[in-house]
Design an enzyme around this catalytic site. Sequence first.
Site, short mmCIF file in Angstrom:
data_model
loop_
_atom_site.label_atom_id
_atom_site.label_comp_id
_atom_site.label_asym_id
_atom_site.label_seq_id
_atom_site.Cartn_x
_atom_site.Cartn_y
_atom_site.Cartn_z
CD1 TRP A 198 -2.79 1.71 0.82
CD2 TRP A 198 -1.54 2.35 2.14
NE1 TRP A 198 -3.33 2.67 0.96
CE2 TRP A 198 -2.44 3.18 1.91
CE3 TRP A 198 -0.51 2.92 3.04
CZ2 TRP A 198 -2.58 4.75 2.53
CZ3 TRP A 198 -0.37 3.93 3.64
CH2 TRP A 198 -1.41 4.86 3.50
CG ASP A 365 -13.71 8.91 -2.24
OD1 ASP A 365 -13.66 7.91 -1.45
OD2 ASP A 365 -12.90 8.87 -3.35
NE ARG A 442 -10.88 2.25 4.94
CZ ARG A 442 -11.25 3.15 3.92
NH1 ARG A 442 -11.81 2.54 3.24
NH2 ARG A 442 -11.07 4.40 4.30
CE LYS A 475 -11.20 6.38 -5.32
NZ LYS A 475 -10.97 7.58 -4.40
CG ASP A 477 -11.77 1.82 -2.64
OD1 ASP A 477 -10.80 1.11 -2.90
OD2 ASP A 477 -11.79 2.84 -2.13
CG ASN A 479 -10.64 0.26 0.39
OD1 ASN A 479 -9.64 0.44 0.02
ND2 ASN A 479 -11.68 0.83 0.30
CB CYS A 525 -9.97 2.53 -6.55
SG CYS A 525 -9.36 3.22 -4.89
CG ASP A 547 -5.35 5.25 -1.09
OD1 ASP A 547 -5.92 5.52 -1.84
OD2 ASP A 547 -5.72 4.27 -0.26
C1 GLA Z 1 -9.52 3.96 -0.48
C2 GLA Z 1 -9.18 4.65 -1.67
C3 GLA Z 1 -9.27 6.06 -1.31
C4 GLA Z 1 -10.58 6.59 -0.72
C5 GLA Z 1 -10.90 5.46 0.47
C6 GLA Z 1 -12.17 5.77 1.02
O1 GLA Z 1 -8.50 4.10 0.60
O2 GLA Z 1 -8.00 4.20 -2.17
O3 GLA Z 1 -8.87 6.96 -2.54
O4 GLA Z 1 -11.62 6.37 -1.91
O5 GLA Z 1 -10.63 4.32 0.20
O6 GLA Z 1 -12.79 4.91 1.98
#
Ligand code: GLA
Length: 733
Positions: A198, A365, A442, A475, A477, A479, A525, A547
């Site tokens: 990361w 976001d 997370r 976007k 994502d 995570n 992402c 990020d």
């Molecule tokens: C991830 C993405 C960020 C943002 C956060 C939102 O970390 O890479 O750009 O969107 O999630 O929780």
Amino acid sequence: MNIIWHSDSKQYHLYNDKISYIMGITPTGDLGGIYFGKRIHDKKDMSYVVNRFGLPNVAVDPDTESYSMELNRQEYPAFGTTDFGTQAYEIELANGSRVSDFVYASHKIKKGKAALNGLPATYADKNEAMTLEVCFEDEAAGMSLILSYTIFDKYPVITRHAVFKNTGRSVTKLTRALSACIDLPDQDYEWMQFSGAWARERIPEVRRISAGSVSIESKRGASSANQNPFVIIKRPNTDDFSGEAMGMSFVYSGNFIAQAECDTFGRLRLLMGINPDRFTWPLKSGETFETPEVVIAWTDEGLNRLSQTYHELYNNNLVRGKWKNTPRPVLINNWEATFMDFDEERILEIARKGKEAGVELFVLDDGWFGSRNDDYSGLGDWIENPDKLPQGIAGLARKVNALGMKFGLWIEPEMVNPDSNLFRRHPEWVLATPGRKSSLGRHQLVLDFSRDEVVDHIYGMLKKVLKNAPVSYIKWDMNRSLTEVFSQELSADEQGMVYHKYVMGVYRMYEMFRKDFPDILFESCSSGGNRFDAGMLYYAPQAWCSDNTDAIDRIRIQYGTSFGYPISSIGAHVSAVPNQQTGRSVSITTRANVAYFGTFGYELDLNHISDEEFEKVKEQIGFMKENRELLQFGTFYRLRSPFEKDQAAWMVVSKDKKRAIFGLYCMRSNVNQLPGFIKLAGLDDDLIYKLRGEKYYGDELMNLGLALKELNTESLATGQDFISYVEVIETQE
Ligand code: GLA
């Protein structure tokens, strides 16, 4: 371009202007490698490359009494007979045996390239490519195998994948099904991989290949920031501008393996495919399994040329739809400005200022749905939070549209917080192993996307939000990594399918979005660049690169990313200083100078910068709009590596070579040194270029070089480190 079949020698020659790929049916009925590299003349018979003699302690095929797979180059080897290298595939039969013997049955040569079933892949029409499908049968196993090879007309590229079919009655189990194997005749290569974690993704690492193997892999469920599914093998003297190299890029977003193996007889075996660890795929009678695609590119003109091949191929033959070869909108994203603490007015405040600066797309976001006020809750509940957005996404999007901007939205469909209505209702919908703890990442769990009903349900919720709202960009994502992988819907025998089925579920949802909302621009992402791969580019033409938005770190990350992926795919933004990841302060000019070589946008509140900086932002956006076609789709050259010196440099050149943009970045200023010169690339020798009010010949700029500015003097004058400049180079009209 052509594919020739020499029926007497049973050899194939796939060629275009640049490369030849030659193979033949071996004495045992397998497919064997003969040659891959620069285009050579076609010959009817190249059987002299086949070794048909024994060596001490070598096992030979009993029918031929002289042929050993171990002493010859294989295209898709099995283990268990006369080859002791790493195998490309393995099948377990009902009786427990793992020996297979696929024998050549037939082949087809076709124009164009067929799509893969539910998988991302490069595409080509009848004039752009030709495809060879070689079909094999293993009677005892009741299995057939098709090895598919496509050669492109314009590119030094071969794509490969394999299809297994159970043609018998009993269930067989695939325990390994890689996409490609290439055996090369010598081992004088270096291996280049793109590793990280990361916030430090895709850092190039080079190591010498020698006896034994080197390999990289992902077992995280996503392709990962740790190892990217793209590798290069190159001659030790190959650099960005000269020398032989070959790339293997996996068009897949899940677990993978890439390996180079040197045996003791000088053979180098390259393998790429789905990671066999935790993979088993039972095949019932009549069922097929198709592997994802590997894109193999070759060059003898250095690594820039290799990268340019991938850039062009992916821009022209992987990315689809409206955004293919379309310059990307300048966006502003609220994440680093507000995190999840916002309401409609706060968002509009950021959007208005963005509009004033010339921004075209506002992206909302994380934090707009359910109880999502921090990352402990709400994921999975894709319903607008009325406290933050009283008129929902539709209301906000319309207000943003009224300002004269497009509206974009963040989603993370594959995940759920335990503290969410979705999880309370459907605890069985997550990947979790019975009787075991579920690890968190997370504070969230991974939804079981191997199950159609889960994918369909989440899609239904998101579609409801999008249906009435003018959303132009998403976007998407992802995570966290997958852990305790087990699907509550599948039987014990089917648990080895979960990782791959999960990825197929992700692809299926992407495809539903594309069908229902064909104009939406997707940016993938995964905590930044944790799933930046060619598979994703088929659905989402750009990816949030990292990020880590610190401009100086970003030079390294974007530089590493450029080896395998086009500049148009690299999500790059100007963010606030001190940087939230590194604490470093870099001028707004340098931050933009790095982000120009990407999709470009802002990730901060423009209300919080000085008037002087705001004026610069307006100029930057104007510059990007004027030049984005060239920056994102021009021919990109790496000129100076940020890993070798304290300066990095790169440039893009237009297809007609009449315009170029050069970027130089001083990562650390050094005292008492002459600025020196840097050799530019890709220009026309004979054209005269205008730069800094002076005129230069193309050959002058490429051989004598461009005199660098006095960076140190400038740093002293401004008291700042991290000086950079971006310059436009144009021909004289
Ligand atoms: C991830 C993405 C960020 C943002 C956060 C939102 O970390 O890479 O750009 O969107 O999630 O929780």
